[in-house]
Enzyme design. Sequence first.
Site, PDB file in Angstrom:
ATOM      1  N   GLU A 191       0.821  -1.211   0.000  1.00 45.21           N
ATOM      2  CA  GLU A 191       0.000   0.000   0.000  1.00 45.21           C
ATOM      3  C   GLU A 191       0.857   1.262   0.000  1.00 45.21           C
ATOM      4  O   GLU A 191       0.502   2.253  -0.653  1.00 45.21           O
ATOM      5  CB  GLU A 191      -0.935  -0.017   1.216  1.00 45.21           C
ATOM      6  CG  GLU A 191      -2.060  -1.033   1.073  1.00 45.21           C
ATOM      7  CD  GLU A 191      -2.893  -1.186   2.324  1.00 45.21           C
ATOM      8  OE1 GLU A 191      -3.913  -1.895   2.254  1.00 45.21           O
ATOM      9  OE2 GLU A 191      -2.529  -0.623   3.374  1.00 45.21           O
ATOM     10  N   HIS A 235     -10.137   0.201   0.908  1.00 42.80           N
ATOM     11  CA  HIS A 235     -10.414  -0.641   2.073  1.00 42.80           C
ATOM     12  C   HIS A 235     -11.886  -1.039   2.176  1.00 42.80           C
ATOM     13  O   HIS A 235     -12.256  -1.825   3.053  1.00 42.80           O
ATOM     14  CB  HIS A 235      -9.974   0.076   3.360  1.00 42.80           C
ATOM     15  CG  HIS A 235      -8.490   0.058   3.565  1.00 42.80           C
ATOM     16  ND1 HIS A 235      -7.651   0.983   2.984  1.00 42.80           N
ATOM     17  CD2 HIS A 235      -7.688  -0.788   4.269  1.00 42.80           C
ATOM     18  CE1 HIS A 235      -6.405   0.723   3.336  1.00 42.80           C
ATOM     19  NE2 HIS A 235      -6.397  -0.351   4.101  1.00 42.80           N
TER      20      HIS A 235
END
Length: 217
Positions: free
Chosen positions: A138, A171
């Site tokens: 990420e 997410h």
Amino acid sequence: MKKRIKETPISILLTYIVAQFLPVLILAIAPKTYQTEALIYGSIFSFTAGALVMLVLNRKSTIRNSLTLSTSAPWKEVVMWGLIGTLMAFAAQFIATLIESQLLGLTMESANTQNLLLTISKYPYYLIIVSIMAPIMEEFVFRKVIFGFFYDLTGVVGAAVISSLLFAFIHADSHILLYSSMGFVFSYLYVKTKNIATPIIAHVLMNTSVVLLNLFQ
């Protein structure tokens, strides 16, 4: 030369996409009696391989922007700001949670976090994804590639907003402010030290702390 400059960002993004979808392919060919195990261990393999590939790509990086062309802070400062950044991320998360719960009426618990904790409680090895591999990937995607790309186009604020919102949306959780605030902290750490290792350290330590605090409370 222009083509070469684009090689690393595209390779990192493609690696991220493949790492996300490879477990689905593994699941599709796995026996029905082992579907859950195939998804869990397939994800561990996929994310671990993805993180390692990104680390190699970073060593051969062709990314060129104001951040990558700047001199990195010494490793002592990188580690120090990684530790400080962990506390900053927790503080940002706390403030964001208060705003979401008091002003927006959202529950304080994150469905994404709870699902991950449930998975780890049943399959402890899954911790390696949440604590290490996912944060590494990420940070390379949302900070080094996306934030770095927009940094010279929109400035630090615009780049932080864009990369942090994308970080939050990926997410798939209703707590957009919560994840965005963390993204802002990680972006600040990257700018502060000009080294992607800094937000990686903070991200890894934060995720690991959250998991351990919830599992052993």
